[in-house]
Design an enzyme around this catalytic site. Structure first.
Site, PDB file in Angstrom:
ATOM      1  N   HIS A  15       0.810  -1.213   0.000  1.00  0.00           N
ATOM      2  CA  HIS A  15       0.000   0.000   0.000  1.00  0.00           C
ATOM      3  C   HIS A  15       0.847   1.268   0.000  1.00  0.00           C
ATOM      4  O   HIS A  15       0.622   2.153  -0.830  1.00  0.00           O
ATOM      5  CB  HIS A  15      -1.056   0.024   1.094  1.00  0.00           C
ATOM      6  CG  HIS A  15      -2.012   1.143   0.849  1.00  0.00           C
ATOM      7  ND1 HIS A  15      -2.933   1.100  -0.172  1.00  0.00           N
ATOM      8  CD2 HIS A  15      -2.116   2.367   1.388  1.00  0.00           C
ATOM      9  CE1 HIS A  15      -3.573   2.252  -0.234  1.00  0.00           C
ATOM     10  NE2 HIS A  15      -3.096   3.040   0.702  1.00  0.00           N
ATOM     11  N   TYR A  29       1.731   5.259  -2.397  1.00  0.00           N
ATOM     12  CA  TYR A  29       2.083   6.631  -2.019  1.00  0.00           C
ATOM     13  C   TYR A  29       3.462   7.013  -2.508  1.00  0.00           C
ATOM     14  O   TYR A  29       3.755   8.186  -2.731  1.00  0.00           O
ATOM     15  CB  TYR A  29       1.934   6.821  -0.501  1.00  0.00           C
ATOM     16  CG  TYR A  29       0.472   6.902  -0.178  1.00  0.00           C
ATOM     17  CD1 TYR A  29      -0.190   8.113  -0.250  1.00  0.00           C
ATOM     18  CD2 TYR A  29      -0.270   5.759   0.084  1.00  0.00           C
ATOM     19  CE1 TYR A  29      -1.541   8.188  -0.052  1.00  0.00           C
ATOM     20  CE2 TYR A  29      -1.619   5.819   0.288  1.00  0.00           C
ATOM     21  CZ  TYR A  29      -2.262   7.040   0.216  1.00  0.00           C
ATOM     22  OH  TYR A  29      -3.603   7.107   0.405  1.00  0.00           O
ATOM     23  N   HIS A  36      -9.696   0.952 -11.097  1.00  0.00           N
ATOM     24  CA  HIS A  36      -9.313   1.923 -10.066  1.00  0.00           C
ATOM     25  C   HIS A  36      -7.834   2.297 -10.181  1.00  0.00           C
ATOM     26  O   HIS A  36      -7.480   3.469 -10.232  1.00  0.00           O
ATOM     27  CB  HIS A  36      -9.611   1.362  -8.682  1.00  0.00           C
ATOM     28  CG  HIS A  36      -8.991   2.140  -7.568  1.00  0.00           C
ATOM     29  ND1 HIS A  36      -9.429   3.389  -7.215  1.00  0.00           N
ATOM     30  CD2 HIS A  36      -7.937   1.871  -6.756  1.00  0.00           C
ATOM     31  CE1 HIS A  36      -8.681   3.846  -6.223  1.00  0.00           C
ATOM     32  NE2 HIS A  36      -7.757   2.945  -5.935  1.00  0.00           N
ATOM     33  N   PHE A  37      -6.946   1.290 -10.229  1.00  0.00           N
ATOM     34  CA  PHE A  37      -5.537   1.703 -10.206  1.00  0.00           C
ATOM     35  C   PHE A  37      -5.054   2.166 -11.576  1.00  0.00           C
ATOM     36  O   PHE A  37      -4.003   2.795 -11.669  1.00  0.00           O
ATOM     37  CB  PHE A  37      -4.623   0.664  -9.536  1.00  0.00           C
ATOM     38  CG  PHE A  37      -4.466  -0.654 -10.219  1.00  0.00           C
ATOM     39  CD1 PHE A  37      -3.800  -0.767 -11.419  1.00  0.00           C
ATOM     40  CD2 PHE A  37      -4.960  -1.812  -9.617  1.00  0.00           C
ATOM     41  CE1 PHE A  37      -3.639  -1.998 -12.023  1.00  0.00           C
ATOM     42  CE2 PHE A  37      -4.799  -3.044 -10.225  1.00  0.00           C
ATOM     43  CZ  PHE A  37      -4.136  -3.131 -11.426  1.00  0.00           C
ATOM     44  N   HIS A  38      -5.837   1.899 -12.625  1.00  0.00           N
ATOM     45  CA  HIS A  38      -5.475   2.541 -13.887  1.00  0.00           C
ATOM     46  C   HIS A  38      -5.844   4.027 -13.865  1.00  0.00           C
ATOM     47  O   HIS A  38      -5.295   4.807 -14.633  1.00  0.00           O
ATOM     48  CB  HIS A  38      -6.121   1.829 -15.084  1.00  0.00           C
ATOM     49  CG  HIS A  38      -5.309   0.644 -15.545  1.00  0.00           C
ATOM     50  ND1 HIS A  38      -5.477  -0.611 -15.034  1.00  0.00           N
ATOM     51  CD2 HIS A  38      -4.288   0.548 -16.434  1.00  0.00           C
ATOM     52  CE1 HIS A  38      -4.603  -1.444 -15.591  1.00  0.00           C
ATOM     53  NE2 HIS A  38      -3.865  -0.761 -16.444  1.00  0.00           N
ATOM     54  N   ARG A  75     -10.620  -9.932 -12.053  1.00  0.00           N
ATOM     55  CA  ARG A  75      -9.397  -9.338 -12.573  1.00  0.00           C
ATOM     56  C   ARG A  75      -8.386 -10.447 -12.851  1.00  0.00           C
ATOM     57  O   ARG A  75      -8.637 -11.599 -12.546  1.00  0.00           O
ATOM     58  CB  ARG A  75      -8.814  -8.360 -11.547  1.00  0.00           C
ATOM     59  CG  ARG A  75      -8.195  -9.046 -10.356  1.00  0.00           C
ATOM     60  CD  ARG A  75      -7.772  -8.089  -9.264  1.00  0.00           C
ATOM     61  NE  ARG A  75      -6.495  -7.451  -9.563  1.00  0.00           N
ATOM     62  CZ  ARG A  75      -5.713  -6.885  -8.619  1.00  0.00           C
ATOM     63  NH1 ARG A  75      -6.095  -6.912  -7.358  1.00  0.00           N
ATOM     64  NH2 ARG A  75      -4.583  -6.314  -8.937  1.00  0.00           N
ATOM     65  N   ARG A  76      -7.247 -10.127 -13.434  1.00  0.00           N
ATOM     66  CA  ARG A  76      -6.098 -11.022 -13.624  1.00  0.00           C
ATOM     67  C   ARG A  76      -6.519 -12.373 -14.195  1.00  0.00           C
ATOM     68  O   ARG A  76      -6.080 -13.410 -13.719  1.00  0.00           O
ATOM     69  CB  ARG A  76      -5.396 -11.309 -12.306  1.00  0.00           C
ATOM     70  CG  ARG A  76      -5.311 -10.178 -11.375  1.00  0.00           C
ATOM     71  CD  ARG A  76      -4.552 -10.558 -10.154  1.00  0.00           C
ATOM     72  NE  ARG A  76      -3.330  -9.776 -10.092  1.00  0.00           N
ATOM     73  CZ  ARG A  76      -2.468  -9.818  -9.104  1.00  0.00           C
ATOM     74  NH1 ARG A  76      -2.654 -10.630  -8.121  1.00  0.00           N
ATOM     75  NH2 ARG A  76      -1.399  -9.074  -9.120  1.00  0.00           N
TER      76      ARG A  76
END
Lengths: 155, 566
Positions: free
Chosen positions: B234, B238, B385-387, B450-451
């Site tokens: 996580h 950041y 989301h993370f894209h 996903r994946r």
């Protein structure tokens, strides 16, 4: 530290909504029991035949409640089909005999990780008859996308 | 004599670099590796999107999960890490003066170790001996060379990071009592976060995975390795976001012709990121057994505290925009917006990143929301989301940065046509990502995993629907992915042009003048011992008991399984 007036308003609003949000989550979790799957029991993943998973399958607990003990493996579940009448509540107890898998029924809130050495639990009441797809949504090797099972809910 | 003077003049205008040229070179090699990884990663993404949507079939010597591993490692780890260090070395040289020879040498050693590590891991991925995805969850086991490569990668970044930190602390020592330059403050916060977080992944790789992959131990504690991974995984997010924020805080205000609104708030935000991004890894493990609900909830609460520095950032940045717009004569409630340089890629690309961060952040709140996570956990929603976060907010900010950073370190000019090319790249990236990520979010809500390679689950009606919708479909994902690939290739062209072919000349390193409140910055914000101490206390609070429990009540361990499962 000097804070601009608008900054103060913005921060009070932000922190206030944060607290409110966390209280909502906390009340739902600890007062109404909406907890994520976090079962604490463990098993020996290399000797499942000597555990409660020696005969995986469906077991009726009372009139409309069943327990489904299932083993996730590369690349499928044992057993690969279970059948319950509509209106049944099924308690799923699932473990893995090899790598990390998931036990996920799309369209429901049943979605849990299945790690070797641990048993995970979820419960769902099947009100609508039909065929439910169960799939693995954690990558588990070359055949990952073939891994599935069926839950037949008879009228 | 005259001649030699002329020659000297020419040389000095050729090398119109505002940094020590040796520092510029160190920064430049990082950027070069970053963009080659970017190109390969983007092409991997294209193949994968087309294969996933059932549009192409991969040749037998290339597997879906192999490309997926390469795509994730090259973009999420290699591209980001290299471009961040390229930015840090250049920015530190600009704001704190040239590096000493010893510190620069440490930077080169870090670069070389990181690159050797990258090459080792990449070789094993290409050999299909490490198709374990970039999360490498045990007990899926990769070749031991993959783990050694990861270790070198991390250790290399630590060495580079320490060299940057020493450079910062040297400045601080020489200027006692003065507030440090914001760039160094923020870079230091980011590196401390990276080192503290990296301890988790180093612990699992060195103490658990490497001995197990080498056959020195038979079994591995799966839950412990997952927990140590997410202790790192996580904060990794950041580590990407904070340098992007640095561009927003320090560079964008200058690009639009203003100055940052508030220096104290900027420092406070970075301290809060450092404190609250590490003890929160369980929110990636909300759906798994072996961690009690209580500890999951504690970490959910700590996760949400990060909302505060994010809101601070949103405030500071938009306050800076408004302040600058009004100084330039913008009046009324919104007309100051017109005064911003919308045609300047150095502003526009990061700005689009900021816009995408609004839905991205809202999606993140859903992911971390304890019970709500069940709906989207490990579905395509997460990928969508993370894209948006990394793939759009961070990447667009870094792409915007490339248009001044590369010319600065190579002593070249950002031409008008290159600026236009950058604008086109930004629009294409935004449109491609809107289609791809939007479709992914909705597919995820319908349960699409996903994946996962191309599959219809033996034509299960539910799974077939994921291919048939107009917008909500794997086809939309592939179309968006194709537009993104085109944008990525164009960006690679931009990079090559800026690095080697643009006309020589002067490019400004945009850096905001110190905010007006700098002399009044509370000294406590500069007290690193205090902040590291609090971070350690929070980490111990959030992790000690659960990890003690994972070790003491561990089930029998797992042997290794390779991805082909023999």
């Amino acid at each position: 530290m000097h804070l601009h007036k608008y900054e103060k308003i913005w921060l009070v609003f932000g922190i206030g909504s944060l607290v409110l949000f966390l209280v909502v989550l906390g009340v739902a979790a600890f007062a109404f029991g909406h907890q994520p799957p976090s079962h604490m029991a463990s098993v020996d993943s290399q000797n499942l035949e000597e555990s409660v998973f020696s005969k995986p399958g469906l077991e009726q607990i009372n009139e409309d409640t069943y327990r489904a003990r299932l083993i996730a493996m590369a690349f499928g579940y044992s057993p690969d089909t279970i059948e319950v009448p509509a209106g049944s509540t099924v308690i799923f107890e699932v473990t893995s005999q090899d790598v990390v898998h998931s036990f996920t029924i799309p369209g429901t809130n049943v979605n849990m990780m299945i790690t070797p050495g641990h048993v995970n639990m979820a419960e769902y009441t099947f009100d609508e008859p039909g065929e439910y797809l169960v799939l693995c949504n954690e990558y588990c090797g070359t055949g990952h996308h073939y891994m599935q099972m069926k839950i037949e809910v008879t009228p | 004599m005259t001649q030699s003077n002329l020659a000297f003049k020419n040389v000095s205008s050729d090398l119109d670099i505002q940094l020590d040229p040796k520092d510029a070179k160190l920064s430049f090699v990082h950027i070069v590796v970053a963009f080659f990884a970017f190109l390969l990663g983007v092409l991997g993404g294209l193949l994968q999107g087309l294969a996933r949507g059932g549009i192409i079939e991969l040749p037998s010597w290339l597997t879906y999960y192999q490309i997926l591993t390469a795509h994730g490692v090259l973009l999420a780890l290699v591209f980001t890490t290299y471009i961040i260090f390229g930015f840090f070395f250049a920015g530190m040289s600009k704001t704190h003066g040239a590096f000493s020879d010893r510190l620069r040498k440490a930077g080169w050693i870090g670069f070389i170790l990181t690159t050797i590590g990258t090459a080792m891991a990449a070789t094993m991925i290409l050999a299909n001996e490490a198709s374990v995805l970039y999360t490498f969850y045990a007990p899926l086991q990769a070749h031991y060379i993959f783990y050694i490569g990861l270790t070198l990668f991390i250790v290399g970044t630590w060495i580079s990071g320490v060299s940057i930190m020493i450079h910062y602390f040297k400045w601080k020592k020489q200027h006692r009592g003065e507030p440090t330059p914001l760039f160094g403050f923020m870079a230091t916060a980011t590196i401390i976060l990276w080192i503290v977080a990296g301890l988790g992944v180093a612990a699992t790789v060195l103490a658990q995975m490497l001995p197990w992959a080498l056959g020195m131990t038979d079994e591995i504690n799966v839950l412990l390795s997952r927990t140590l991974f997410w202790y790192f995984g996580h904060p990794l997010v950041y580590f990407w976001i904070m340098p992007a924020y640095m561009v927003w805080y320090l560079v964008v205000p200058k690009v639009i012709g203003g100055r940052l609104f508030s220096g104290s708030l900027a420092r406070l935000a970075f301290v809060l990121f450092l404190l609250f991004s590490i003890p929160v890894g369980f929110h990636h493990q909300l759906m798994e057994a072996g961690i009690s609900e209580f500890w999951k909830y504690i970490q959910t609460v700590l996760t949400f505290v990060v909302v505060v520095p994010s809101l601070l950032t949103a405030f500071s940045i938009f306050a800076t925009f408004e302040q600058t717009g009004r100084e330039k004569g913008g009046k009324g409630v919104f007309s100051w917006l017109k005064k911003l340089p919308w045609n300047d890629v150095r502003f526009f690309a990061p700005f689009m990143g900021m816009l995408f961060f609004i839905p991205a952040g809202a999606g993140g709140l859903i992911n971390a929301s304890f019970q709500l996570n069940a709906v989207i956990h490990n579905t395509l929603w997460v990928v969508g989301h993370f894209h948006l976060t990394v793939g759009t907010t961070v990447v667009l900010t870094f792409l915007g940065m490339a248009f001044w950073l590369i010319p600065v370190v190579t002593g070249r000019k950002l031409t008008k046509s290159m600026n236009r090319s950058g604008m086109v790249t930004t629009w294409m990236w935004s449109i491609g990502m809107f289609l791809m990520s939007g479709a992914m979010h909705i597919l995820g809500l319908f349960g699409a995993p996903r994946r996962t390679g191309y599959t219809t689950y033996q034509d299960a009606p539910q799974a077939l629907e994921w291919f048939q919708g107009i917008f909500v479909s794997h086809t939309t994902v592939a179309v968006g992915g194709t537009i993104l690939t085109a944008a990525g290739i164009l960006m690679f062209y931009n990079f090559v042009y800026l690095a080697w072919f643009a006309p020589k000349g002067h490019t400004e390193f945009p850096m905001t003048p110190p905010p007006t409140d700098t002399p009044h910055t509370p000294a406590i914000l500069e007290n690193w011992k205090l902040w590291i101490g609090i971070a350690v206390v929070l980490i111990l609070f959030a992790y000690t008991i659960p990890i003690y429990d994972m070790i003491n009540n561990a089930p029998p361990g797992s042997p290794g399984f390779n991805n082909i499962i023999k």
